[in-house]
Design a protein around this motif. Structure first.
Motif, short mmCIF file in Angstrom:
data_model
loop_
_atom_site.label_atom_id
_atom_site.label_comp_id
_atom_site.label_asym_id
_atom_site.label_seq_id
_atom_site.Cartn_x
_atom_site.Cartn_y
_atom_site.Cartn_z
N ILE A 6 0.83 -1.20 0.00
CA ILE A 6 0.00 0.00 0.00
C ILE A 6 0.87 1.26 0.00
O ILE A 6 0.51 2.27 -0.58
N LEU A 7 2.02 1.20 0.66
CA LEU A 7 2.92 2.35 0.68
C LEU A 7 3.46 2.67 -0.70
O LEU A 7 3.53 3.83 -1.10
N ARG A 12 3.80 9.52 -5.28
CA ARG A 12 4.38 10.80 -4.86
C ARG A 12 3.91 11.24 -3.47
O ARG A 12 4.61 11.98 -2.80
N LEU A 13 2.76 10.78 -3.06
CA LEU A 13 2.29 11.11 -1.72
C LEU A 13 3.23 10.52 -0.67
O LEU A 13 3.55 11.18 0.33
N LEU A 14 3.71 9.30 -0.91
CA LEU A 14 4.68 8.69 0.00
C LEU A 14 5.98 9.47 0.00
O LEU A 14 6.57 9.71 1.06
N LEU A 15 6.42 9.91 -1.17
CA LEU A 15 7.66 10.69 -1.24
C LEU A 15 7.53 12.00 -0.49
O LEU A 15 8.45 12.43 0.21
N GLN A 16 6.37 12.66 -0.60
CA GLN A 16 6.14 13.90 0.14
C GLN A 16 6.14 13.64 1.64
O GLN A 16 6.70 14.41 2.41
N PHE A 116 7.19 -1.89 -10.84
CA PHE A 116 6.00 -2.68 -10.58
C PHE A 116 4.86 -1.82 -10.04
O PHE A 116 3.72 -1.99 -10.41
N TYR A 117 5.18 -0.94 -9.11
CA TYR A 117 4.14 -0.24 -8.36
C TYR A 117 3.95 1.21 -8.80
O TYR A 117 3.18 1.92 -8.20
N CYS A 118 4.66 1.63 -9.80
CA CYS A 118 4.57 3.04 -10.18
C CYS A 118 4.33 3.16 -11.68
O CYS A 118 4.66 2.28 -12.45
N ARG A 119 3.80 4.30 -12.05
CA ARG A 119 3.54 4.53 -13.47
C ARG A 119 4.76 5.08 -14.17
O ARG A 119 5.02 4.77 -15.32
N GLU A 122 10.21 8.06 -12.01
CA GLU A 122 10.50 9.07 -11.00
C GLU A 122 9.78 8.81 -9.69
O GLU A 122 10.17 9.28 -8.64
N GLU A 123 8.68 8.04 -9.74
CA GLU A 123 7.93 7.73 -8.53
C GLU A 123 8.50 6.54 -7.78
O GLU A 123 8.09 6.25 -6.67
N ARG A 124 9.43 5.85 -8.38
CA ARG A 124 9.99 4.64 -7.76
C ARG A 124 10.95 5.03 -6.65
O ARG A 124 11.80 5.89 -6.81
#
Length: 134
Positions: A6-7, A12-16, A116-119, A122-124
Motif C-alpha cells: 500500500i505504501l 508521490r504522496l509517500l515521497l512527500q 511494478f508499483y509506479c507509473r 521518478e515515482e519509484r
C-alpha cells in the motif's frame, strides 16, 4: 491484495511524506544543538556590546552563534573533514586517472520492467528493491 504494498502504491504522496518526516527530524536535531550549547566549548558573547564594538548596525546580525558539531552534515567543519579525507586518499594512492559518470534513459525497457508499483520511474523509491518469490 497479494504482493502489492500500500505504501508503494501511494507514489508521490509517500515521497512527500518521507520529505516531511526528514525535515521534522532535522529540525529536532537543530533545536537540540541550539538548546545544548552549554555542552560545547564556545565563545561567550556579550550580545549587543560585542556587536556594536564590531561595528554591526543591523539588528538581525546581533546575537549568539550556534555551533554545530562536525558530525552534522553540511557544516563547515564537516566539509573540511571530508576535504582532508579526500586529500589523504590522494596522498596515499595518487591522483585518479578516470572520472566516470553514468546516466540512463528512464524509457529503457529494463527500467520500465522494474517499476511494478509506479507509473513513471521518478515515482519509484530508490531504496525499494523487488524480491523474487522463490
Amino acid at each position: 491484495m497479494g504482493d502489492k504494498s500500500i505504501l508503494l502504491l501511494c507514489g508521490r504522496l509517500l515521497l512527500q511524506f518521507v520529505v516531511d518526516i526528514y525535515i521534522k527530524i532535522e529540525t529536532t536535531r537543530l533545536e537540540y544543538y541550539r538548546f545544548e550549547q552549554s555542552n560545547y566549548r564556545r565563545e561567550i558573547l556579550q550580545g549587543i556590546v560585542d556587536s556594536v564594538s564590531d561595528g554591526e548596525c543591523r539588528g538581525d546580525k546581533v546575537g549568539q552563534r550556534v555551533l554545530l558539531p562536525g558530525s552534522f552534515i553540511g557544516v563547515p567543519r564537516d566539509m573540511r573533514r571530508r576535504y582532508m579525507d579526500a586529500m589523504a586518499l590522494i596522498q596515499e594512492f595518487g591522483r585518479s586517472d578516470l572520472f566516470i559518470t553514468m546516466t540512463c534513459n528512464p524509457n529503457w525497457v529494463e527500467i520500465r520492467n522494474t517499476c511494478f508499483y509506479c507509473r513513471i520511474p521518478e515515482e519509484r523509491l530508490t531504496a525499494y528493491t523487488p524480491t523474487s518469490n522463490i
